[in-house]
Design a protein around this motif. Structure first.
Motif: not given
Lengths: 582, 274
Positions: B125, B128-129, B131, B134-137, B234, B238, B241
């Motif tokens: 996380p 990713l933060a 970057v 912020e992108v939704i998978y 991302h 993601q 994860l």
């Protein structure tokens, strides 16, 4: 095979009147008494006539002696006009037990379990809508309220013993401030003997005030007479002031309004202009370096406390309802016998109502009644020290809980107006694994429809997601023509009544944070509901309701495995600071 | 609000205390010529059932039980403790039989996948933060496709307006594939910025031969290459994860089944289930 579409009549304002007992002759009688007698019916548009407002946005309530009309702490959605008899405003807080508060009934384990399995497969299904039926049903909340069993104070003289109260007589209005500012009631009001009151839904009050200057002035005068003293008593140094001196302070207090009540219409959160210019453009209440002219008390709204830094202004804190500005300078001016310059600027964030107590009045009526030591302590406590990198506030320095939050985060919250959020959804992106358990939990709780988007504005690793923040000042409610969007009376949660929402999108367009979504709805046979005249889909406004009916609170927060998501009051910087520095 | 450090310390202390009690009990059984293996086996089986029940709790979020965060804390510390109980149960030796070895391997694989997952959920996380976006998978394929279209449009428009094919040819030769195709498995297993750096370097080299309008488009392409790389980053992390959890839960069910069978067999060989 299910139908793909089903027609229904589009809901309209006044489909569901406030009360069903307002007959034509009742309206005629109302038009014979003040303040309606003095109103010019010609000033009202044909679509929104004075008679229509009185018939649909008001109702007549009868109260017996001791009946509770409004309770302190409840969120108001209406104002009251005393038509007959008297009402007693109790200025001191009464116990919840005395006021007959009941805890909300929450569903049990089995109910919670089965609700998930009863969820429809398709999105936005409204089980109460069936083919060829009217989309508007009775507003169960308001109808129930009308028929509610009244709560009575038992043994009124004993309960009110040693309690300050004010009696309101025929023609007086109360509850208008809570109704119009969408805030909790500040006092409990009881019927003093048998009384008849006209309850005015806030949408009706708003429309009446818009077109009647006299009513606006009448309400301001009532505030000065009734509520101002209560507000002043809550202010540091004024709480123990002798009555005659408080009277003098109240007489000299100046009412000021800065900014625009409908600030959301011009606010654009996505605008990326010059931040320094944006601060300067905010309406100035008091300027750094100018002579101290007295004390400023914030009555409603928000104001930015800032200090000059380089070529811009650095935000030190933001002040909300009940907080004070300029106390340290006012005391220092008094102690030094010469005016002291203000060490910070105060600017309106959107809209703010303030009370100003002039310096001369403070010196004549307030400071002589407070010991030198207490004055010095108060001056020290309210001082703000600005260094090269940041400004230090003393704990509790401005009449509310303020704590150290790094300046860039503070600037971000103020710039985006997130300070308005009482239940903002914060996501710590350093911990969020993007597993979407929060979304799934939200959907499971709302008939398979998630009521927020896990996306939003970011500052570093903190994201404010697109979820209703249940604002201190919910501007989404301002324009709603039917009152479908409103606060829950006891919890203050902003909710949408699906039955009276006409799908006009006013709330969604008004929300400065883009947290309300308009959705097409389906009936119980999964057919899209369309308007019978225009053949266009009928929309409903949807948003987070904070899972008000769940025993454990918001499902999103409860479902987050990594402590990444929290619902938080951004007006409470102490809580925010604790969360950021976990 | 309890800090993470104090929560970690108190949970670790509680786990160690419970384990110490269990070890003490097992030693005591041994010293009195008793058999602790059934006791430790049942505790281990109970722990595995408790660990598996977290997935059930996640599937029923409307129920008024403890928060998912509290469950995860319990899940982590019970899982860590279960490793010690497992050691105690097998007496710190790897089993030799095929059935018991399979069970031991299943347990160890589930445990290791959990530990790796814990490390990833705590470290990814923050990566990713860092970057900027912020992108939704689920939106990544759509955003990639939009980016590809924009890049192509920008280049074609420049070619049309300038009449020069230099940038267009470079784009179709070196960049079109980057925008159009998804990254290979190697990138998903170990994301890196080698392709991004190579493309940006080539684009920089190319820009000296471009006219001012082409250079303006080139600047846009710089930004698009970076954005595409961020989207891929991302997507890869993601995906990781989500994938580890899929594997971890996937291992749990055979582990539960084989562990139950192992218990039944142990009782049978010990003289019957009852």
């Amino acid at each position: 095979m299910p139908q793909s579409e089903v027609t229904a009549s589009r809901p309209q304002r006044w489909d569901v009147p406030f009360g069903d007992a307002m007959r034509e002759e009742d309206v005629d009688q109302l038009l014979q008494i003040e303040p309606f007698l003095g109103m010019d019916a010609e000033r009202f548009p044909a679509a929104l006539p004075l008679r229509g407002i009185l018939q649909n946005d008001t109702r007549v309530n009868h109260y017996q002696d001791g009946a509770i009309i409004v309770r302190e702490g409840d969120y108001g959605g209406s104002a009251f006009l005393v038509v007959q008899g008297k009402a007693r405003v109790v200025l001191a807080g009464l116990d919840s037990d005395v006021l007959g508060r009941q805890p909300d009934a929450k569903p049990g384990f089995l109910n919670s379990l089965f609700r998930q399995f009863r969820n429809p497969q398709l999105p936005e299904v409204r089980s109460h809508v069936t083919a060829d039926t009217d989309l508007v049903a009775n507003d169960s909340l308001e109808v129930a309220d009308l028929a509610q069993t009244r709560v009575f104070l038992q043994d009124v003289p004993r309960v009110l013993e040693n309690t300050r109260s004010v009696v309101l007589h025929t023609g007086e209005i109360f509850g208008e401030l809570a109704a119009l500012t969408r805030s909790p009631r500040t006092a409990t009001v009881l019927a003093d003997g048998e009384a008849v009151l006209l309850e005015i839904r806030w949408q009706g009050l708003r429309d009446l005030m818009r077109r009647t200057e006299a009513l606006r002035r009448h309400i301001e005068r009532l505030y000065r007479e009734n509520s101002l003293r209560v507000h002043l008593r809550e202010t540091p140094l004024l709480s123990n002031l002798p009555d005659e001196h408080l009277e003098a302070v109240a007489e000299a207090t100046v009412f000021e309004t800065h900014g625009d009540f409908q600030w959301h219409e011009t606010f654009d959160s996505s605008a990326s202009g010059d931040a320094a210019e944006a601060v300067v453009a905010e309406p100035l209440i008091a300027e750094e370096g100018s002579t101290c002219e007295g004390l400023v008390l914030v009555r409603s709204g928000f104001a930015r406390l800032s200090h000059r830094f380089g070529h811009g202004h650095r935000t030190v804190a933001y002040l909300g309802k009940g907080q004070v500005f300029g106390l340290a300078e006012a005391i220092q001016s008094s102690l030094k016998k010469s005016p002291v310059p203000m060490s910070n600027s105060l600017r309106a964030l959107g809209y703010v109502d303030v009370l100003q107590i002039p310096q001369s009045v403070l010196e004549e009526h307030v400071f002589p009644h407070v010991s030198q030591q207490l004055l010095s302590e108060a001056a020290e406590k309210h001082a703000v020290y600005c260094g090269e990198h940041h400004c230090d506030l003393q704990s509790d320095s401005i009449g509310g809980e303020q704590a150290q939050v790094e300046t860039p985060l503070l600037e971000f919250l103020v710039e985006q107006r997130f300070i308005n959020g009482e239940q903002a959804m914060l996501v710590d992106l350093d911990r969020c694994t993007r597993c979407d358990d929060c979304i799934r939990a939200c959907a499971a709780t709302h008939d398979n429809n998630p009521r927020f988007i896990r996306h939003g504005f970011r500052h570093g690793s903190t994201m404010v997601a697109h979820a209703c923040m249940h604002c201190v000042d919910p501007v989404c409610m301002i324009g709603c023509p039917t009152g479908a969007i409103g606060r829950d009376r006891t919890t203050g949660i902003v909710q949408i009544n699906d039955l009276t929402c006409i799908g006009c999108s006013t709330c969604a367009n008004s929300c400065p944070y883009d947290n309300i979504r308009m959705v097409e709805v389906r009936d119980s046979s999964d057919a899209i509901v369309i308007d019978e005249s225009t053949k266009q889909p009928i929309y409903k406004a949807t948003k987070c309701d904070l899972c008000a009916d769940l025993p454990m609170g918001p499902a999103c927060q409860h479902a987050c495995p990594h402590d990444a998501l929290v619902r938080m009051d951004l007006g409470n910087l102490g809580e925010l600071s604790e969360w950021v520095n976990r | 609000m309890k800090s993470f450090v104090s929560r970690r310390l108190s949970s670790a202390a509680l786990t160690i205390a419970v384990l110490a009690l269990l070890v003490f009990w097992a030693q005591r059984q041994k010293s009195t010529l008793g058999d602790a293996s059934f006791g430790t086996g049942y505790v281990l089986l109970a722990a595995i059932f408790f660990l598996a029940s977290y997935n059930v709790r996640k599937k029923l979020p409307t129920l008024p039980w403890a928060s998912s965060s509290d469950w995860l804390q319990a899940h982590i510390y019970v899982a860590l403790g279960s490793a010690a109980i497992f050691g105690l149960h097998v007496e710190w030796r790897l089993p030799t039989g095929i059935f018991d070895s399979t069970l031991a391997m299943l347990y160890l694989a589930t445990f290791v996948s959990g530990i790796v997952g814990l490390f990833w959920t705590r470290s990814i996380p923050a990566r990713l933060a860092r970057v900027s976006e912020e992108v939704i998978y689920e939106r990544i394929p759509m955003l990639r496709s939009q980016l590809c279209e924009r890049a192509q449009e920008a280049v074609l428009e420049t070619v049309r307006s300038t009449g020069s094919a230099t940038l267009g040819e470079f784009y179709s030769r070196q960049m079109h594939g980057y925008f159009e195709k998804t990254r290979g498995l190697g990138y998903f297993l170990r994301p890196n910025n080698r392709v991004r750096r190579r493309l940006l370097a080539e684009l920089t080299e190319m820009s000296r031969y471009l006219s001012p309008p082409e250079q303006a488009t080139c600047e846009q392409l710089f930004a698009m290459v970076r954005r595409r790389d961020d989207l891929d980053f991302h997507a890869a992390l993601q995906w990781r994860l989500k994938a580890w959890l899929f594997l971890h839960i996937g291992l749990t069910y055979p582990l539960l089944a084989v562990a139950c069978l192992h218990g039944a067999l142990a009782h049978l060989f010990d003289g019957g289930l009852l």
